[in-house]
Design a protein around this motif. Structure first.
Motif, PDB file in Angstrom:
ATOM      1  N   GLN A  50       0.819  -1.207   0.000  1.00 60.49           N
ATOM      2  CA  GLN A  50       0.000   0.000   0.000  1.00 60.49           C
ATOM      3  C   GLN A  50       0.859   1.265   0.000  1.00 60.49           C
ATOM      4  O   GLN A  50       0.610   2.218   0.724  1.00 60.49           O
ATOM      5  CB  GLN A  50      -0.961  -0.008   1.195  1.00 60.49           C
ATOM      6  CG  GLN A  50      -1.916  -1.180   1.158  1.00 60.49           C
ATOM      7  CD  GLN A  50      -2.783  -1.270   2.394  1.00 60.49           C
ATOM      8  OE1 GLN A  50      -2.528  -0.640   3.406  1.00 60.49           O
ATOM      9  NE2 GLN A  50      -3.819  -2.083   2.301  1.00 60.49           N
ATOM     10  N   GLY A  51       1.908   1.250  -0.831  1.00 59.35           N
ATOM     11  CA  GLY A  51       2.753   2.422  -0.994  1.00 59.35           C
ATOM     12  C   GLY A  51       3.756   2.672   0.116  1.00 59.35           C
ATOM     13  O   GLY A  51       4.438   3.683   0.128  1.00 59.35           O
ATOM     14  N   ILE A  52       3.856   1.746   1.072  1.00 56.16           N
ATOM     15  CA  ILE A  52       4.798   1.912   2.175  1.00 56.16           C
ATOM     16  C   ILE A  52       5.889   0.860   2.057  1.00 56.16           C
ATOM     17  O   ILE A  52       5.606  -0.334   2.002  1.00 56.16           O
ATOM     18  CB  ILE A  52       4.094   1.789   3.537  1.00 56.16           C
ATOM     19  CG1 ILE A  52       3.042   2.888   3.673  1.00 56.16           C
ATOM     20  CG2 ILE A  52       5.093   1.842   4.680  1.00 56.16           C
ATOM     21  CD1 ILE A  52       2.175   2.759   4.897  1.00 56.16           C
ATOM     22  N   SER A  53       7.145   1.303   2.001  1.00 54.68           N
ATOM     23  CA  SER A  53       8.289   0.392   1.939  1.00 54.68           C
ATOM     24  C   SER A  53       8.729   0.043   3.358  1.00 54.68           C
ATOM     25  O   SER A  53       8.718   0.890   4.242  1.00 54.68           O
ATOM     26  CB  SER A  53       9.460   1.044   1.212  1.00 54.68           C
ATOM     27  OG  SER A  53       9.111   1.331  -0.115  1.00 54.68           O
ATOM     28  N   PHE A  54       9.099  -1.219   3.555  1.00 58.00           N
ATOM     29  CA  PHE A  54       9.616  -1.618   4.862  1.00 58.00           C
ATOM     30  C   PHE A  54      10.651  -2.714   4.689  1.00 58.00           C
ATOM     31  O   PHE A  54      10.629  -3.469   3.721  1.00 58.00           O
ATOM     32  CB  PHE A  54       8.489  -2.048   5.804  1.00 58.00           C
ATOM     33  CG  PHE A  54       7.661  -3.196   5.297  1.00 58.00           C
ATOM     34  CD1 PHE A  54       7.941  -4.490   5.695  1.00 58.00           C
ATOM     35  CD2 PHE A  54       6.604  -2.978   4.430  1.00 58.00           C
ATOM     36  CE1 PHE A  54       7.172  -5.554   5.226  1.00 58.00           C
ATOM     37  CE2 PHE A  54       5.839  -4.035   3.964  1.00 58.00           C
ATOM     38  CZ  PHE A  54       6.124  -5.323   4.355  1.00 58.00           C
ATOM     39  N   ALA A  55      11.582  -2.754   5.640  1.00 55.74           N
ATOM     40  CA  ALA A  55      12.642  -3.762   5.614  1.00 55.74           C
ATOM     41  C   ALA A  55      12.148  -5.009   6.324  1.00 55.74           C
ATOM     42  O   ALA A  55      11.589  -4.926   7.414  1.00 55.74           O
ATOM     43  CB  ALA A  55      13.889  -3.235   6.304  1.00 55.74           C
ATOM     44  N   VAL A  56      12.359  -6.140   5.689  1.00 53.97           N
ATOM     45  CA  VAL A  56      12.071  -7.416   6.329  1.00 53.97           C
ATOM     46  C   VAL A  56      13.423  -7.984   6.725  1.00 53.97           C
ATOM     47  O   VAL A  56      14.229  -8.358   5.883  1.00 53.97           O
ATOM     48  CB  VAL A  56      11.330  -8.383   5.385  1.00 53.97           C
ATOM     49  CG1 VAL A  56      11.113  -9.718   6.065  1.00 53.97           C
ATOM     50  CG2 VAL A  56      10.005  -7.785   4.948  1.00 53.97           C
ATOM     51  N   SER A  57      13.685  -7.969   8.018  1.00 54.01           N
ATOM     52  CA  SER A  57      14.941  -8.489   8.541  1.00 54.01           C
ATOM     53  C   SER A  57      14.693  -8.938   9.971  1.00 54.01           C
ATOM     54  O   SER A  57      13.681  -8.605  10.570  1.00 54.01           O
ATOM     55  CB  SER A  57      16.039  -7.419   8.507  1.00 54.01           C
ATOM     56  OG  SER A  57      15.701  -6.349   9.348  1.00 54.01           O
ATOM     57  N   CYS A  58      15.628  -9.693  10.504  1.00 60.70           N
ATOM     58  CA  CYS A  58      15.479 -10.217  11.856  1.00 60.70           C
ATOM     59  C   CYS A  58      15.456  -9.073  12.863  1.00 60.70           C
ATOM     60  O   CYS A  58      16.296  -8.177  12.820  1.00 60.70           O
ATOM     61  CB  CYS A  58      16.618 -11.176  12.172  1.00 60.70           C
ATOM     62  SG  CYS A  58      16.448 -11.964  13.789  1.00 60.70           S
ATOM     63  N   ARG A  59      14.490  -9.090  13.780  1.00 62.91           N
ATOM     64  CA  ARG A  59      14.390  -8.047  14.804  1.00 62.91           C
ATOM     65  C   ARG A  59      15.158  -8.438  16.062  1.00 62.91           C
ATOM     66  O   ARG A  59      15.206  -7.707  17.018  1.00 62.91           O
ATOM     67  CB  ARG A  59      12.923  -7.782  15.200  1.00 62.91           C
ATOM     68  CG  ARG A  59      11.963  -7.487  14.073  1.00 62.91           C
ATOM     69  CD  ARG A  59      12.403  -6.350  13.185  1.00 62.91           C
ATOM     70  NE  ARG A  59      11.317  -5.805  12.408  1.00 62.91           N
ATOM     71  CZ  ARG A  59      10.930  -6.249  11.222  1.00 62.91           C
ATOM     72  NH1 ARG A  59      11.531  -7.281  10.665  1.00 62.91           N
ATOM     73  NH2 ARG A  59       9.951  -5.672  10.564  1.00 62.91           N
ATOM     74  N   HIS A  60      15.719  -9.643  16.092  1.00 60.08           N
ATOM     75  CA  HIS A  60      16.467 -10.131  17.245  1.00 60.08           C
ATOM     76  C   HIS A  60      15.649  -9.914  18.525  1.00 60.08           C
ATOM     77  O   HIS A  60      16.068  -9.214  19.441  1.00 60.08           O
ATOM     78  CB  HIS A  60      17.843  -9.473  17.311  1.00 60.08           C
ATOM     79  CG  HIS A  60      18.639  -9.706  16.068  1.00 60.08           C
ATOM     80  ND1 HIS A  60      19.242 -10.910  15.786  1.00 60.08           N
ATOM     81  CD2 HIS A  60      18.885  -8.916  14.996  1.00 60.08           C
ATOM     82  CE1 HIS A  60      19.840 -10.852  14.613  1.00 60.08           C
ATOM     83  NE2 HIS A  60      19.629  -9.655  14.105  1.00 60.08           N
ATOM     84  N   CYS A  61      14.468 -10.497  18.531  1.00 56.47           N
ATOM     85  CA  CYS A  61      13.491 -10.326  19.605  1.00 56.47           C
ATOM     86  C   CYS A  61      14.073 -10.645  20.981  1.00 56.47           C
ATOM     87  O   CYS A  61      14.985 -11.457  21.103  1.00 56.47           O
ATOM     88  CB  CYS A  61      12.293 -11.249  19.379  1.00 56.47           C
ATOM     89  SG  CYS A  61      11.568 -11.153  17.745  1.00 56.47           S
ATOM     90  N   ALA A  62      13.495 -10.041  22.022  1.00 52.84           N
ATOM     91  CA  ALA A  62      13.934 -10.308  23.393  1.00 52.84           C
ATOM     92  C   ALA A  62      13.652 -11.762  23.773  1.00 52.84           C
ATOM     93  O   ALA A  62      14.460 -12.414  24.419  1.00 52.84           O
ATOM     94  CB  ALA A  62      13.248  -9.350  24.354  1.00 52.84           C
ATOM     95  N   GLU A  63      12.481 -12.265  23.394  1.00 52.25           N
ATOM     96  CA  GLU A  63      12.129 -13.667  23.630  1.00 52.25           C
ATOM     97  C   GLU A  63      11.722 -14.271  22.286  1.00 52.25           C
ATOM     98  O   GLU A  63      10.538 -14.365  21.970  1.00 52.25           O
ATOM     99  CB  GLU A  63      10.988 -13.775  24.642  1.00 52.25           C
ATOM    100  CG  GLU A  63      11.397 -13.339  26.038  1.00 52.25           C
ATOM    101  CD  GLU A  63      10.314 -13.594  27.067  1.00 52.25           C
ATOM    102  OE1 GLU A  63       9.531 -14.549  26.890  1.00 52.25           O
ATOM    103  OE2 GLU A  63      10.260 -12.831  28.042  1.00 52.25           O
TER     104      GLU A  63
END
Length: 143
Positions: A50-63
């Protein structure tokens, strides 16, 4: 912890960040040769919805759910960064299905998973995708 973000207003949609990512993870000194190797893939990607670019990468979550779901113990959290032990991974793809960000992808040979490993061990201290963005639309920061 710092994470990779995209400013959708500045993103040109050129996907150069993906090429720099693939090169950084190739272990090669020659970018042209590395990018011609069909076995080398980026470990992050830029998607647009929907016209929004975003990076898909590991967020290295806390859990991390990926670590909790791994049946062989191939994924582990080491000082806040998720690492993949390719010798233990059996390619069951449970981690791929459970990751809420879609950040883990099938490996190049289909048997091992790959994910963003934060290639920050360089002179700039930034991931290759951040360095390679011509418009500085990708940032590596805490939010």
């Amino acid at each position: 912890m710092k994470r990779i973000y995209v400013n959708e207003k500045w993103c040109l949609g050129c996907h150069l960040c993906e090429y720099y990512c693939a090169f950084a993870n190739s272990g090669s000194d020659d970018m042209v040769k590395a990018l011609k190797d069909i076995r080398i893939h980026p470990r992050m990607r830029i998607e647009e919805k929907q016209g929004i670019s975003f990076a898909v990468s590991c967020r290295h979550c806390a859990e991390p759910l990926c670590v909790k779901s791994c049946i062989t113990g191939a994924l582990r959290a080491d000082n806040g960064v998720i690492a993949v032990d390719k010798n233990k991974c059996v390619g069951c793809y449970t981690c791929i299905m459970i990751c809420p960000y879609g950040a883990i992808m099938p490996g190049v040979d289909g048997s091992v998973v790959q994910k963003c490993e934060l290639c920050t061990n360089n002179a700039f201290g930034e991931p290759a995708c951040v360095q390679g963005c011509p418009n500085r639309a990708i940032v590596f920061e805490e939010r």
